[in-house]
Motif scaffolding. Structure first.
Motif, PDB file in Angstrom:
ATOM      1  N   VAL A 104      67.668  31.334 -78.066  1.00  0.00           N
ATOM      2  CA  VAL A 104      66.417  32.086 -78.033  1.00  0.00           C
ATOM      3  C   VAL A 104      65.648  31.713 -76.762  1.00  0.00           C
ATOM      4  N   PRO A 105      65.322  32.684 -75.928  1.00  0.00           N
ATOM      5  CA  PRO A 105      64.627  32.364 -74.667  1.00  0.00           C
ATOM      6  C   PRO A 105      63.109  32.485 -74.810  1.00  0.00           C
ATOM      7  N   ALA A 106      62.409  31.814 -73.934  1.00  0.00           N
ATOM      8  CA  ALA A 106      60.953  31.913 -73.924  1.00  0.00           C
ATOM      9  C   ALA A 106      60.500  33.349 -73.703  1.00  0.00           C
ATOM     10  N   ALA A 107      61.253  34.110 -72.904  1.00  0.00           N
ATOM     11  CA  ALA A 107      60.867  35.493 -72.621  1.00  0.00           C
ATOM     12  C   ALA A 107      60.858  36.339 -73.886  1.00  0.00           C
ATOM     13  N   LEU A 108      61.721  36.027 -74.832  1.00  0.00           N
ATOM     14  CA  LEU A 108      61.739  36.787 -76.076  1.00  0.00           C
ATOM     15  C   LEU A 108      60.477  36.504 -76.888  1.00  0.00           C
ATOM     16  N   VAL A 109      60.058  35.250 -76.927  1.00  0.00           N
ATOM     17  CA  VAL A 109      58.820  34.906 -77.640  1.00  0.00           C
ATOM     18  C   VAL A 109      57.635  35.623 -76.987  1.00  0.00           C
ATOM     19  N   GLY A 120      52.429  41.540 -88.075  1.00  0.00           N
ATOM     20  CA  GLY A 120      53.475  40.735 -87.473  1.00  0.00           C
ATOM     21  C   GLY A 120      54.489  41.607 -86.773  1.00  0.00           C
ATOM     22  N   VAL A 121      55.325  40.975 -85.978  1.00  0.00           N
ATOM     23  CA  VAL A 121      56.428  41.646 -85.299  1.00  0.00           C
ATOM     24  C   VAL A 121      57.622  40.714 -85.363  1.00  0.00           C
ATOM     25  N   LEU A 122      58.781  41.273 -85.703  1.00  0.00           N
ATOM     26  CA  LEU A 122      59.980  40.448 -85.771  1.00  0.00           C
ATOM     27  C   LEU A 122      61.149  41.138 -85.087  1.00  0.00           C
ATOM     28  N   VAL A 123      62.144  40.342 -84.779  1.00  0.00           N
ATOM     29  CA  VAL A 123      63.339  40.834 -84.097  1.00  0.00           C
ATOM     30  C   VAL A 123      64.279  41.478 -85.102  1.00  0.00           C
ATOM     31  N   PRO A 178      70.006  36.328 -79.044  1.00  0.00           N
ATOM     32  CA  PRO A 178      68.975  35.314 -79.292  1.00  0.00           C
ATOM     33  C   PRO A 178      68.867  34.920 -80.763  1.00  0.00           C
ATOM     34  N   TRP A 179      69.381  35.760 -81.655  1.00  0.00           N
ATOM     35  CA  TRP A 179      69.341  35.436 -83.085  1.00  0.00           C
ATOM     36  C   TRP A 179      70.591  34.671 -83.536  1.00  0.00           C
ATOM     37  N   THR A 180      71.453  34.312 -82.618  1.00  0.00           N
ATOM     38  CA  THR A 180      72.635  33.522 -82.962  1.00  0.00           C
ATOM     39  C   THR A 180      72.202  32.214 -83.607  1.00  0.00           C
TER      40      THR A 180
END
Length: 201
Positions: A104-109, A120-123, A178-180
């Motif tokens: 999971v990268p910082a850019a995704l957060v 809320g927002v989720l992947v 990123p969800w691995t």
């Protein structure tokens, strides 16, 4: 000239790092290494810019600026862990992540924070599944939702009453999702192989 985008509001991060990891021989899963660093360290890196970082789980090594709390009852599941973590949060926005997401990268957060317009927002992953432990929330809304529950309940049931935005992030071909996560020995082996291909460790 276009105006610069407004700064994002400050946020805290709650990382769920409990569970017995029975399929991994009962080892402390967040402390397993992928690419020369622990799973937990990699998740904490993704939220390094948070005002506060809270790890929920049993006693384990964490950086000095990270708050470590325990869910009640110990091993009570992710909703109990979210409740314990949120008790240590005083920002209006909170990221909630699983502690076994090495890619999971910082850019995704940041992308999640940018898309926070509802409760809320989720992947959402490539198969269309909600990733409940990879999201950003208005703290008050999530706190109310988890506070209405008793006993072990699925996270999906808790957030069903909330207004949630779904986001399917793009990624470069061949890069790990990123969800691995790392729930089984096979998952862990694949993550380590992918980290090796990235030149980690």
């Amino acid at each position: 000239m276009s105006a610069a985008p407004a700064p994002l509001p400050p946020y805290a991060a709650v990382v769920l790092a409990g569970g017995r990891a029975a399929r991994l021989g009962g080892r402390a899963k967040p402390q397993l290494e992928v690419g020369g660093r622990t799973l937990l360290a990699r998740v904490l890196d993704a939220v390094a810019d948070a005002d506060a970082r809270v790890v929920v789980g049993p006693p384990q090594p964490v950086p000095g600026d990270v708050v470590l709390v325990r869910e009640q009852p110990p091993g009570g599941g992710p909703v109990a862990a979210m409740r314990a973590g949120l008790a240590a949060v005083d920002t209006d926005v909170v990221a909630v992540l699983a502690g076994d997401l090495p890619f999971v990268p910082a850019a995704l957060v940041t992308g999640l924070r940018e898309r926070l317009t509802a409760d809320g927002v989720l992947v959402v992953d490539d198969a269309g599944r909600d990733q409940y432990l990879l999201g950003v929330w208005h703290t008050a809304a999530l706190r109310r939702a988890v506070g209405r529950t008793e006993g072990p309940v699925p996270v999906r049931r808790v957030v069903a009453a909330l207004a949630v935005t779904r986001w399917r992030p793009g990624r470069a071909p061949g890069t790990p999702a990123p969800w691995t996560d790392c729930d089984t020995p096979a998952d862990l082996a694949r993550a380590r192989a992918a980290a090796g291909e990235l030149g980690w460790g």
